[in-house]
Design an enzyme around this catalytic site. Structure first.
Site, PDB file in Angstrom:
ATOM      1  N   HIS A  13       0.682  -1.221   0.258  1.00 35.23           N
ATOM      2  CA  HIS A  13      -0.153   0.110   0.129  1.00 35.23           C
ATOM      3  C   HIS A  13       1.098   1.446  -0.075  1.00 35.23           C
ATOM      4  O   HIS A  13       0.417   2.437  -0.324  1.00 35.23           O
ATOM      5  CB  HIS A  13      -1.262   0.072   1.141  1.00 35.23           C
ATOM      6  N   ASP A  62       0.218  -7.631   1.527  1.00 32.03           N
ATOM      7  CA  ASP A  62       0.252  -6.255   1.495  1.00 32.03           C
ATOM      8  C   ASP A  62       1.942  -6.146   1.297  1.00 32.03           C
ATOM      9  O   ASP A  62       2.507  -5.196   2.704  1.00 32.03           O
ATOM     10  CB  ASP A  62      -0.316  -5.396   2.593  1.00 32.03           C
ATOM     11  N   GLY A  90       3.233   6.988   7.769  1.00 30.94           N
ATOM     12  CA  GLY A  90       5.055   7.140   7.913  1.00 30.94           C
ATOM     13  C   GLY A  90       5.731   5.948   8.306  1.00 30.94           C
ATOM     14  O   GLY A  90       6.755   5.143   7.775  1.00 30.94           O
ATOM     15  N   ASN A  91       5.645   5.213   8.953  1.00 35.59           N
ATOM     16  CA  ASN A  91       5.794   3.814   9.825  1.00 35.59           C
ATOM     17  C   ASN A  91       5.944   2.399   9.421  1.00 35.59           C
ATOM     18  O   ASN A  91       6.654   1.398   8.642  1.00 35.59           O
ATOM     19  CB  ASN A  91       4.895   3.055  11.070  1.00 35.59           C
ATOM     20  N   SER A  92       5.398   2.843   7.934  1.00 39.53           N
ATOM     21  CA  SER A  92       4.247   1.645   7.565  1.00 39.53           C
ATOM     22  C   SER A  92       5.086   1.225   6.474  1.00 39.53           C
ATOM     23  O   SER A  92       6.638   1.517   5.839  1.00 39.53           O
ATOM     24  CB  SER A  92       2.909   1.692   6.515  1.00 39.53           C
ATOM     25  N   GLY A  95      -6.005 -27.575  -1.457  1.00 40.81           N
ATOM     26  CA  GLY A  95      -8.184 -27.436  -1.424  1.00 40.81           C
ATOM     27  C   GLY A  95      -8.628 -27.680  -0.583  1.00 40.81           C
ATOM     28  O   GLY A  95      -9.824 -28.879  -1.417  1.00 40.81           O
TER      29      GLY A  95
END
Length: 473
Positions: A113, A143, A217-219, A275
């Site tokens: 992101h 992500d 901002g830490n992401s 499956g």
């Protein structure tokens, strides 16, 4: 005279014996009692110092280790500041985030992101050097994204074992909150295998929950242990205000390590599929199945052509461990399975009719084979609006000896105006044979702003179908 001398000597000897006896008794009883009193008093003083002295409190009563300096210094050098620029409706202007250097030649992991829809990614190192990064691959399901900058001799972090993390263990978050570069915060592991529906039921969620302060901002930044090992990628906070309110979440390193390795080698994550459809075990289900504890995953259904059916897994089985690692919930199980590739063999311990059964399964890909299939998601492909992959061994032998396959088409992008559909096999571009996805990507990048023609076909549909469009600049 003799009698007098004898009596005098006997008196002296008797006096000496009495004196010695008196000294012995004094030392034996009085001094020992005094020493015991002295020792007890010394112990009491020491206990008082330990309990009430600031210095002793620091030395003996604090949790260990209480020095994060070395780990913080190492991680600060390995965490970078990212600025991403976009020019579409989903990403307009400049955003920022963090990334972690994984190798001395410039591979960087961050969140998907952070770089989603970006057309330019600038990287600032801890020593203020700046580079432009290119995207190697992305995985929206976890992500995660892998970037590359052209640099050498960089400081980098090494993946630790997130499965070994303990609740209550000290950890540190390192990133760039509010554009404050190289910020370090500390906390403890609050929970593991946490699912917060961040990816809206379309991704793999088994987050490490901590109370280390994480803000916008830490992401994409690092979650490290006190040894400086990378044990998670900071990803999200749970907040009503958009700011830190006590909890933060990180992708476990064991999952991130496998995803990044796949993106680096194949350009896409190679996922092994069993499956099966699974559910969490609740108290009522555990009671009905006569389980010893409310844990494991319940097999609601088994796909006929999957690896689970071939291994003998049946509906109503309860899977309690994978390769000797306990699995207590759906989030734990999906994170464990995400660490394997098609073709990997796993041992599963299941409970069936109150009996434990050990089963061995071979994981397959989405095409029900053990082949490793590479999808590619380069920036030029995102601009055009399509996802590509190489054909597997069967497809190369029977359907497409050459060419690449369109996996998906994004509505509203340039390619969607041609009416091409997923499943189309591109065999030529401007009359040049398409030998691989990478070859096609290079051709598209070299022909930005120009009109090109795809030639190819659809399996089981007679004839060839050409498509023309202009490659975006």
């Amino acid at each position: 005279m003799v009698s007098y001398k004898f009596a005098l000597g006997l008196g002296i000897i008797t006096s000496l014996l009495i004196s010695i006896s008196t000294l012995f008794l004094y030392d034996r009883f009085f001094l020992e009692e005094y020493d015991m009193y002295t020792r007890n008093k010394a112990v009491a003083v020491a206990e008082s110092d330990i309990l009430f002295s600031d210095r002793f409190n620091k030395a003996f009563n604090s949790s260990q280790p209480n020095d994060f300096v070395t780990a913080a210094e190492l991680s600060r050098k390995s965490v970078v500041f990212l600025r991403t620029k976009g020019n579409n409706d989903a990403h307009f202007g400049v955003n920022s985030g963090s990334g972690v250097i994984l190798s001395n030649d410039g591979y960087i992991v961050t969140n998907h992101h952070v770089v989603k829809d970006a057309i330019k990614i600038d990287v600032t190192l801890n020593d203020n050097r700046e580079f432009e990064a290119r995207i190697i691959g992305v995985d929206p399901s976890t992500d995660l994204a892998l970037l590359k900058i052209d640099a050498i001799n960089l400081d980098y972090l090494i993946f630790g074992n997130s499965d070994s993390l303990l609740i209550g263990e000290w950890v540190m978050a390192v990133g760039n909150p509010f554009r404050l570069q190289s910020t370090v915060t500390a906390g403890i592991v609050s929970a593991k295998a946490r699912s917060i529906n961040l990816l809206e039921n379309q991704g793999i969620e088994s987050f490490i929950q901590t109370d280390a302060a994480v803000n916008p901002g830490n992401s994409g930044g690092a979650l490290i242990n006190t040894r400086g090992d990378l044990i998670g990628i900071c990803t999200a906070i749970q907040s009503n205000s958009g700011r830190f309110e006590g909890f933060s979440f990180a992708i476990p390193s064991n999952l991130a390590k496998k995803v990044i390795a796949d993106l680096r080698e194949y350009g896409v994550v190679q996922r092994g599929w069993l499956g099966i459809d699974i559910e969490n075990i609740d108290n009522q289900m555990a009671s009905k199945l006569k389980l010893d504890e409310v844990a494991g995953v319940f097999v609601a259904s088994v796909h006929k052509s999957g690896g689970a059916a071939a291994a003998g897994i049946t509906k109503n089985d309860v899977i309690i461990s994978v390769n000797n690692i306990k699995t207590s919930s759906v989030s734990e199980f999906t994170a464990q399975m995400a660490q394997y590739r098609p073709g990997d063999k796993i041992d599963m311990l299941v409970i069936r009719n109150e009996v434990k059964v050990l089963l061995k399964a071979t994981l397959l890909n989405q095409l029900n084979s053990t082949d490793l299939i590479a999808n590619y998601d380069a920036p030029i492909l995102r601009q055009i609006g399509m996802e590509l992959r190489e054909p597997d061994k069967y497809e190369k032998a029977v359907i497409a000896p050459q060419g690449v396959i369109i996996v998906s088409i994004q509505n509203g992008k340039i390619i969607s105006t041609t009416r091409v559909e997923p499943g189309y096999i591109i065999t030529k571009v401007d009359n040049h044979k398409v030998t691989s996805v990478q070859m096609l990507i290079r051709y598209l990048e070299d022909h930005k702003g120009k009109s090109i023609i795809f030639e190819g076909f659809y399996p089981k549909v007679p004839g060839e179908f050409p498509y023309t469009f202009v490659v975006p600049e």
